[in-house]
Design an enzyme around this catalytic site. Structure first.
Site, mmCIF file in Angstrom:
data_model
loop_
_atom_site.group_PDB
_atom_site.id
_atom_site.type_symbol
_atom_site.label_atom_id
_atom_site.label_comp_id
_atom_site.label_asym_id
_atom_site.label_seq_id
_atom_site.Cartn_x
_atom_site.Cartn_y
_atom_site.Cartn_z
ATOM 1 N N ARG A 1 11.285 3.564 3.821
ATOM 2 C CA ARG A 1 10.679 2.666 4.513
ATOM 3 C C ARG A 1 12.518 1.627 4.820
ATOM 4 O O ARG A 1 13.198 1.332 4.338
ATOM 5 C CB ARG A 1 9.724 1.917 4.108
ATOM 6 C CG ARG A 1 9.543 0.378 5.237
ATOM 7 C CD ARG A 1 8.519 -0.457 4.669
ATOM 8 N NE ARG A 1 7.393 0.623 5.102
ATOM 9 C CZ ARG A 1 5.449 0.347 5.001
ATOM 10 N NH1 ARG A 1 5.872 -0.877 4.263
ATOM 11 N NH2 ARG A 1 4.409 0.670 5.501
ATOM 12 N N ARG B 1 0.330 -1.111 -0.112
ATOM 13 C CA ARG B 1 -0.110 -0.421 -0.003
ATOM 14 C C ARG B 1 0.812 1.215 0.092
ATOM 15 O O ARG B 1 0.602 1.805 -0.611
ATOM 16 C CB ARG B 1 -0.609 -0.239 1.362
ATOM 17 C CG ARG B 1 -2.666 -0.715 0.984
ATOM 18 C CD ARG B 1 -2.415 -1.646 2.631
ATOM 19 N NE ARG B 1 -1.299 -2.174 2.800
ATOM 20 C CZ ARG B 1 -1.784 -3.080 2.247
ATOM 21 N NH1 ARG B 1 -2.979 -3.994 1.038
ATOM 22 N NH2 ARG B 1 -0.605 -4.287 2.640
ATOM 23 N N THR B 2 1.723 1.766 1.140
ATOM 24 C CA THR B 2 2.242 2.368 1.313
ATOM 25 C C THR B 2 3.587 2.701 -0.198
ATOM 26 O O THR B 2 3.381 4.080 -0.622
ATOM 27 C CB THR B 2 2.987 2.515 2.134
ATOM 28 O OG1 THR B 2 2.970 2.553 3.333
ATOM 29 C CG2 THR B 2 3.493 4.035 2.727
ATOM 30 N N LYS C 1 27.610 -2.601 1.459
ATOM 31 C CA LYS C 1 28.174 -2.199 2.081
ATOM 32 C C LYS C 1 27.779 -0.800 2.642
ATOM 33 O O LYS C 1 28.738 0.600 3.441
ATOM 34 C CB LYS C 1 29.823 -2.369 3.232
ATOM 35 C CG LYS C 1 29.696 -3.872 3.336
ATOM 36 C CD LYS C 1 30.839 -4.590 4.420
ATOM 37 C CE LYS C 1 30.027 -6.701 4.979
ATOM 38 N NZ LYS C 1 30.921 -7.133 5.483
ATOM 39 N N HIS D 1 4.955 5.558 11.216
ATOM 40 C CA HIS D 1 4.542 5.656 10.019
ATOM 41 C C HIS D 1 3.899 6.648 9.976
ATOM 42 O O HIS D 1 2.196 6.664 9.819
ATOM 43 C CB HIS D 1 3.413 4.132 10.048
ATOM 44 C CG HIS D 1 3.280 3.461 8.705
ATOM 45 N ND1 HIS D 1 3.811 4.087 7.289
ATOM 46 C CD2 HIS D 1 2.844 2.285 7.999
ATOM 47 C CE1 HIS D 1 3.652 3.588 6.351
ATOM 48 N NE2 HIS D 1 3.103 2.746 6.881
HETATM 49 N N1 CP Z 1 -0.207 -0.456 5.751
HETATM 50 C C1 CP Z 1 0.849 -0.675 5.220
HETATM 51 O O1 CP Z 1 1.828 -0.146 5.971
HETATM 52 O O2 CP Z 1 0.864 -1.410 4.250
HETATM 53 P P1 CP Z 1 2.120 -2.033 3.489
HETATM 54 O O3 CP Z 1 3.196 -2.290 4.101
HETATM 55 O O4 CP Z 1 1.808 -2.706 2.686
HETATM 56 O O5 CP Z 1 2.855 -0.056 3.153
#
Ligand code: CP
Length: 308
Positions: free
Chosen positions: A111, A61-62, A91, A139
């Site tokens: 992420r 999603r993100t 590294k 998040h």
């Molecule tokens: N909600 C969320 O962060 O989903 P993903 O891990 O699929 O990005």
């Protein structure tokens, strides 16, 4: 200068690392812009801009909603979906990697599995960095889309009764949302398996903000009072002994929805494992797929105000 213009100025080229960095007025302005995006997208406002999408941890999603948001605004996307395909596998440090990516892109979405990695990334580059999830820490864009969804389905944010159920220890979506929800005087109920309760530091933070909260063994104890049930999965990837945590008492099924408020909605950041049975999906209370759809509008609003 009007407060709205002042807020827009404050967002120009700004990194988004933690919900702690946002005032209530800033949150409300982002939600207002996301509503505008949902009503009618603004066109190609980010034509010629480049977003670097740097995912060192899996995401559906993100990552895809950020990339879709950028493309819907006319911008371009570069990046990787696995850290192993970057030179960090040779590294190179996170600092050097982000400093270099900042030379290629106007904004970086990251992420990473380590708490604090997004802030470290923001210190390595002059470009704005958006935290798309760092370990168990934060998040923030998930939280903004959660608040947008809650405001949309309940018509308000203030004074709602919200239950947070599941892994409250390692779940970054819960941590960010509970912090942000405290701006809106929400009454919070926490339900977690033994060993996965809300960390003490979070409890202290809520107390300092005079938020009313309580802990419960089962969802049924509080179900009739609730406006929102926020479910989460057990974050198996963040614990060595996930098999010891039994979540059978935290599985939501359709029979548990008898006697709830007609307007009560169930949210989940997704992915789900087994904590919401498919029987719930067809009830009027299931709202998690609408929630994930809102991610694109919210991220469009954020990209537009930072880069536009
Ligand atoms: N909600 C969320 O962060 O989903 P993903 O891990 O699929 O990005």
């Amino acid at each position: 200068m009007s407060p709205k213009i002042h807020i827009h100025d404050a967002f120009k080229n700004r990194s988004v690392i933690s919900m702690r960095d946002f005032s209530k007025d800033e949150i409300l302005e982002i939600l207002r812009l996301a509503k505008e995006m949902k009503a009618s997208p603004p066109g190609e406002t980010l034509k010629g801009k480049i977003l670097a999408s740097c995912f060192f941890e899996p995401s559906t999603r993100t990552r895809l909603s950020f990339e879709a948001a950028m493309k819907r605004l006319g911008g371009n996307v570069i990046g990787f979906a696995e850290g192993s395909s970057s030179s960090m596998s040779k590294k190179e440090t996170l600092h050097d990697t982000l400093k270099v990516i900042g030379e290629y892109a106007d904004l970086i979405v990251i992420r990473h599995p380590v708490d604090g990695a997004a802030r470290l990334a923001a210190e390595a580059t002059q470009r704005p960095v958006i935290n798309a999830g760092d370990g168990s820490n934060q998040h923030p864009t998930q939280t903004l889309l959660d608040l947008f969804t809650i405001q949309e389905c309940q018509g308000r944010l203030d004074g709602l009764h919200v239950a947070f159920a599941g892994d409250l220890k390692y779940g970054r979506a819960i941590r960010s949302l509970a912090q942000a929800a405290s701006h809106f005087n929400m009454r919070m109920y926490f339900i977690a398996p033994n060993g996965l309760e809300l960390p003490q530091q979070m409890c202290e933070e809520l107390k300092r903000r005079s938020i009313l909260f309580s802990f419960h063994q089962t969802l049924q104890e509080v179900m009739p009072k609730l406006d929102i049930v926020y479910m989460t999965r057990i974050q198996e990837e963040r614990m060595p002994n996930a098999w010891t945590f039994c979540n059978k008492d935290y599985i939501l099924n359709a029979s548990m929805l008898k006697g709830v408020k007609p307007t009560m909605k169930i949210l989940h950041p997704l992915p789900r494992v087994n904590e919401i049975e498919p029987s719930v999906d067809s009830t009027p209370h299931a709202h998690y797929f609408e929630q994930t759809r809102n991610g694109v509008f919210l991220r469009q609003a954020l990209l537009n105000i930072i880069l536009g």
